[in-house]
Design an enzyme around this catalytic site. Structure first.
Site: not given
Ligand code: NAP
Length: 295
Positions: A35, A39, A116, A166
């Site tokens: 959080g 998103l 990635f 997906y």
């Molecule tokens: P993001 O900015 O990369 O956020 C990922 C978050 O997960 C980060 O806050 C990270 O924080 C946390 N995280 C990663 N590994 C972790 C772990 N092992 N333990 C605890 N926290 C962890 O991604 P986003 O784009 O906001 O996406 C959020 C969600 O939406 C994801 O589920 C993604 O698959 C989904 N999504 C996004 C899009 C898009 O267009 N952005 C599209 C489809 C789906 P730390 O690094 O501090 O751990």
């Protein structure tokens, strides 16, 4: 008839507005994994605007700090807890801290994930394991801990698992994440049935393309290669993170209590897009700007 000056799906209301009554989440605690960025932060913000106390969990200090700084002042209190969701013991500690501070969270948003782009043949077993471990296993461990505590306390709760489209279609260039998200979607359906009798609602929420400032360099570079992302969407625009937040606050609200086991896609129908004339296939290696495969 005058042509529509703004074709495509209309832009949403501005940040700070909501369809739900302002006190919908007053007296409620919402735990959002990941959080502090992108998103997850946008979703957490919408709960906070509706009065929720927030618990934000992720690994990195700078993300936790961002959550505290940016989410405090929107409504309720904010507790940021370091936690790697791959580790069930640390998850137990996270829930202990959340309970001690604000009581057992009423809502869990499983948003954290890893991703990635990489051609499947170039992916290391470690990369595969890491993404599946965070996205699928971490989501399950969090849901399990949440449900066990609510079952023991005999209290209802609501889980929202953030997915990706997906899960249905497969995701060339994202074999690890697509497979993990398919597992997450399937888990929504199983857990909703298992835990419904105990008052625990479980839903999925799928964002479409929603660019944000915290996107990783890899994903950003991939996006930058595709110019004019808007015209490639049926909506003729990309999504705004707050649109995901509004959907999450509805799904976990009292107004959606009979919705469970459902995955809601917020992507302007992009995942259903098909063309009359099939476009040429461009191999993933080429799309990612990689040279020929070398073992
Ligand atoms: P993001 O900015 O990369 O956020 C990922 C978050 O997960 C980060 O806050 C990270 O924080 C946390 N995280 C990663 N590994 C972790 C772990 N092992 N333990 C605890 N926290 C962890 O991604 P986003 O784009 O906001 O996406 C959020 C969600 O939406 C994801 O589920 C993604 O698959 C989904 N999504 C996004 C899009 C898009 O267009 N952005 C599209 C489809 C789906 P730390 O690094 O501090 O751990």
């Amino acid at each position: 008839m005058t042509p529509d000056p703004t074709p495509g799906l209309p832009t949403p209301p501005p940040t700070g507005t909501s369809a739900l009554p302002p006190d919908t989440y007053a007296g409620t605690t919402v735990l959002v994994t990941g959080g502090g960025t992108g998103l997850g932060k946008a979703v957490a913000a919408e709960f906070a605007r509706l009065g929720a106390d927030l618990v934000v969990a992720s690994r990195k200090e700078e993300h936790l700090k961002a959550a505290e700084e940016e989410l405090s002042g929107l409504g309720g209190r904010v507790l940021a807890v370091p936690c790697d969701i791959r580790d069930p013991d640390r998850i137990t500690g996270l829930f202990d801290r959340a309970e001690a501070a604000f009581g057992l969270p009423h809502v869990l948003v499983n948003n954290a994930a890893a991703n990635f782009p990489v051609p499947a043949e170039d992916m290391s077993p470690n990369a595969w394991r890491t993404v599946v471990d965070i996205t699928l296993n971490g989501t399950y461990y969090m849901a399990r801990e949440f449900a066990r505590r609510h079952l023991a306390a005999r209290t209802p709760g609501s889980i929202v698992n953030v997915g990706a489209s997906y899960a249905w279609t497969g995701g060339p260039g994202y074999a690890h994440s697509a497979a993990a998200k398919a597992g997450v979607k399937n888990l929504v359906e199983t857990l909703a049935v298992e835990w419904g009798p105990y008052g625990i609602q479980v839903n999925g929420l799928v964002p479409g393309l929603m660019p944000h400032e915290d996107m990783t360099a890899d994903i950003r570079a991939n996006l930058d290669r595709v110019r004019a992302a808007d015209v490639r969407q049926p909506a003729l625009r990309v999504g705004q993170p707050r649109e995901l937040g509004w959907a999450a606050t509805f799904l976990a609200s009292p107004y959606a209590r009979f919705i469970s086991g459902h995955t809601l896609v917020v992507d302007g129908a992009n995942w259903q897009r098909r063309d009359l004339v099939t476009p040429e296939v461009v191999p993933i290696r080429e799309q990612l700007g990689r040279g020929p495969f070398t073992p």
